[in-house]
Design a protein around this motif. Structure first.
Motif, PDB file in Angstrom:
ATOM      1  N   TRP A 258      20.316 -22.069-129.042  1.00  0.00           N
ATOM      2  CA  TRP A 258      19.281 -23.171-128.508  1.00  0.00           C
ATOM      3  C   TRP A 258      19.241 -24.978-129.098  1.00  0.00           C
ATOM      4  CZ3 TRP A 258      15.892 -25.914-131.643  1.00  0.00           C
ATOM      5  CH2 TRP A 258      16.085 -26.043-133.305  1.00  0.00           C
ATOM      6  N   ARG A 261      21.281 -25.996-126.233  1.00  0.00           N
ATOM      7  CA  ARG A 261      20.652 -27.088-125.466  1.00  0.00           C
ATOM      8  C   ARG A 261      19.397 -27.652-125.570  1.00  0.00           C
ATOM      9  NH1 ARG A 261      20.041 -21.557-125.622  1.00  0.00           N
ATOM     10  NH2 ARG A 261      18.059 -21.142-126.180  1.00  0.00           N
ATOM     11  N   LEU A 291      16.029 -25.240-118.502  1.00  0.00           N
ATOM     12  CA  LEU A 291      14.899 -25.463-119.821  1.00  0.00           C
ATOM     13  C   LEU A 291      13.860 -25.926-119.850  1.00  0.00           C
ATOM     14  CD1 LEU A 291      18.574 -28.588-119.916  1.00  0.00           C
ATOM     15  CD2 LEU A 291      18.280 -26.760-120.977  1.00  0.00           C
ATOM     16  N   ASP A 294      12.809 -22.210-121.062  1.00  0.00           N
ATOM     17  CA  ASP A 294      13.484 -21.641-121.635  1.00  0.00           C
ATOM     18  C   ASP A 294      13.001 -20.992-122.964  1.00  0.00           C
ATOM     19  OD1 ASP A 294      16.906 -22.644-123.152  1.00  0.00           O
ATOM     20  OD2 ASP A 294      15.125 -21.808-124.934  1.00  0.00           O
ATOM     21  N   ARG A 300      12.057 -26.660-125.049  1.00  0.00           N
ATOM     22  CA  ARG A 300      10.569 -26.762-124.129  1.00  0.00           C
ATOM     23  C   ARG A 300      10.623 -27.961-123.880  1.00  0.00           C
ATOM     24  NH1 ARG A 300       9.693 -21.431-124.784  1.00  0.00           N
ATOM     25  NH2 ARG A 300       7.492 -21.700-125.347  1.00  0.00           N
TER      26      ARG A 300
END
Length: 595
Positions: A258, A261, A291, A294, A300
């Protein structure tokens, strides 16, 4: 033979740097520029620099101070740029120590010094330092080396092509280092280094290194390659981006970590701007939606902050069909931080959607967010309403939002009430005086009696701003009478608020308004039983006198009404009251002298 006096500065420095007292050693380091100046360039080069190179402290705080001091400005004390390379020795030692902040500061000073060096100095002094750090046994020196390439790559002398090839190979070795900390540093510095290379070299040398780092088994390395991806995309053409970078973009958006991301989401607008319209349309819209949906709230949250910036890069149809459904979901997200981030940014969609779509799609979301349980969400929406007003107009905005604003004005969270107060002057300016008097005037006065001091204080500032918006005559008729009524309230806090309001508003009033209405209420308060009120009356007199002194009639009022009041307060039993009364009298006397 030199006298003892000529050795004095360096002797003191040596003694202080050998002291057991860290503060003394730290002060000595902060004074080395002064000592270098006292020694002169020759002795600073011959004695001070070698001493600093040989006397590494064991306290990180002292080493950090030394790394800061040994920058380009210190080179001037050695005789200027021709001798700047002499500082590379002490800084090389600092760039290899264990403490990260010391190494980073030393590396920063080395790169700044590089700007002063000639190609000959770089070849003779900087490149050997870079080779030693890059090949150091300890990872600490190798992590420092990665940030030193970009500063000198374009400036090398001699056989330029061969030297630059060596530098690229050295950097590649650091990218493939066995130690994760070194690869992490290389990932951090790959983008800046890539900007120094030609497009062909970026394709042949940098992109393979980027791919290697972006697929590293450590997510702490991969997350730093997101900014490298942007830097490379800004250098190569959009067609080359499609050919070389698309798989990496997809991999980053769908990374198992994460944190990676999150970095993609946090830099999404920069990435989208760099890769070109085709990639945005074909790949990034879908990636951005992923995204925003997510599983991790942090991702987010970062994506929510990018919504209006990304929306600028796509057509309105895509905003309505692909982005707005995500925005609706985010407005009711279970994470308050996601909703707060969205509330800060959502108003930025209004100019892109236009009036009709804003009314249809965004206004309901604004009203929903204005009723959110989390104060920061409500605050963020309120602070950004101006953009919406520019699109749909104040009349429609006030009809939709006024009930919500009135509700928030009585919010149990005082910070929310304060944010509403700060927004009122802007709203008033756009609503006009008649609408304001009818809908909001009583609300503004009610804040003066709030239980929280910060709200009462903000309310007095609000009255000043409203006076600036609507004029002194409006204030005399609408605000001032209500403020002065509070001056005789049994509760001393109300009387105190009257004084605060008068003091704050005074610079926006004229001498006539003060003389005709305000002094009648303030002068009797000299007799108030509460000392806090009396000394605030003294402070108010000083401010009122400065405004009144601008006209002949006002100066007369100062002499006949304010000075006697201050003279009385100067004899008060309370020391604070006497102090502020004396201060006020002195200010009036000074203004007479200046006039």
């Amino acid at each position: 033979m030199e006298s003892d006096e000529s050795l004095y500065p360096i002797a003191i420095l040596i003694d202080e740097l050998k002291s057991d007292d860290v503060t003394l050693r730290l002060n000595a380091i902060h004074r080395i520029s002064t000592i270098a100046l006292a020694l002169g360039p020759q002795r600073a080069r011959d004695e001070l620099v070698p001493f600093l190179q040989d006397s590494l402290d064991d306290e990180d705080e002292v080493l950090l101070a030394l790394a800061e001091e040994l920058g380009p400005s210190f080179a001037e004390h050695l005789g200027g740029p021709p001798y700047a390379h002499l500082l590379l020795g002490p800084l090389e030692n600092l760039a290899a120590v264990e403490e990260t902040v010391v190494r980073e500061k030393a590396s920063e000073s080395i790169t700044k010094l590089a700007a002063l060096l000639t190609p000959a100095q770089i070849d003779e002094h900087y490149l050997p330092l870079l080779r030693r750090l890059s090949g150091g046994d300890w990872f600490t020196s190798r992590t420092s080396a990665t940030s030193l390439f970009a500063a000198v790559y374009p400036k090398v002398g001699g056989d330029v092509a061969s030297t630059q090839e060596d530098l690229r190979k050295m950097f590649a070795a650091l990218c493939n280092d066995d130690t994760p900390m070194v690869r992490r540093a290389a990932a951090r510095d790959l983008g800046p280094f890539a900007k120094c290379l030609s497009k062909e070299q970026v394709v042949t040398d940098i992109i393979p290194l980027y791919r290697k780092l972006s697929s590293d088994d450590q997510d702490s390395v991969r997350l730093l390659t997101v900014q490298d991806l942007i830097a490379i995309a800004e250098i190569v053409s959009h067609e080359e981006t499609k050919s070389y970078l698309l798989p990496s973009i997809r991999a980053a958006v769908g990374d198992k970590s994460w944190r990676v991301r999150y970095m993609v989401a946090d830099h999404f607008v920069k990435l989208a701007t760099a890769v070109g319209q085709d990639v945005v349309r074909d790949e990034l819209v879908q990636a951005f939606v992923a995204l925003l949906k997510d599983n991790e709230a942090e991702v987010r949250t970062a994506g929510s902050g990018q919504v209006p910036g990304f929306a600028k890069l796509v057509d309105t149809d895509i905003i309505l069909a692909r982005l707005l459904p995500c925005v609706r979901e985010l407005s009711t997200d279970q994470s308050q931080h996601v909703r707060a981030a969205l509330a800060t940014q959502i108003s930025g969609l209004a100019p892109l959607l236009g009036k009709d779509a804003t009314i249809e799609h965004l206004l309901p979301l604004f009203l929903s967010l204005l009723k959110d349980d989390f104060p920061d969400v409500r605050l963020n929406i309120i602070s950004k309403l101006e953009q919406v007003n520019e699109v749909i107009g104040i009349e429609l905005l006030s009809q939709s939002l006024l009930p919500a604003i009135v509700e928030l004005a009585e919010d149990k969270q005082w910070r929310v009430r304060q944010a509403i107060i700060e927004y009122i002057p802007l709203l008033a300016n756009q609503l006009g005086v008649s609408f304001f008097d009818e809908q909001l005037a009583n609300l503004c006065m009610s804040w003066l009696g709030d239980t929280v001091f910060s709200i009462r204080e903000a309310a007095t500032v609000n009255l000043k701003k409203l006076t600036d918006v609507f004029g002194v005559e409006w204030a005399r008729q609408t605000i001032i009478p209500k403020v002065l009524q509070m001056g005789v309230h049994p509760n001393y806090l109300y009387r105190m608020t009257t004084i605060f309001a008068i003091t704050t508003m005074a610079p926006s009033l004229n001498a006539e308004a003060i003389n005709d209405t305000i002094l009648d209420a303030v002068v009797p308060m000299v007799e108030d039983p509460i000392p806090n009120i009396r000394f605030n009356v003294a402070k108010a007199f000083e401010v009122l006198a400065s405004v009144l002194s601008q006209t002949d009639g006002g100066r007369s009022a100062v002499s006949s009404r304010i000075v006697p009041g201050l003279e009385k307060l100067k004899e008060d039993s309370d020391a604070d009251v006497r102090f502020f009364a004396q201060k006020g009298l002195q200010a009036i006397e000074n203004s007479k002298t200046a006039a």
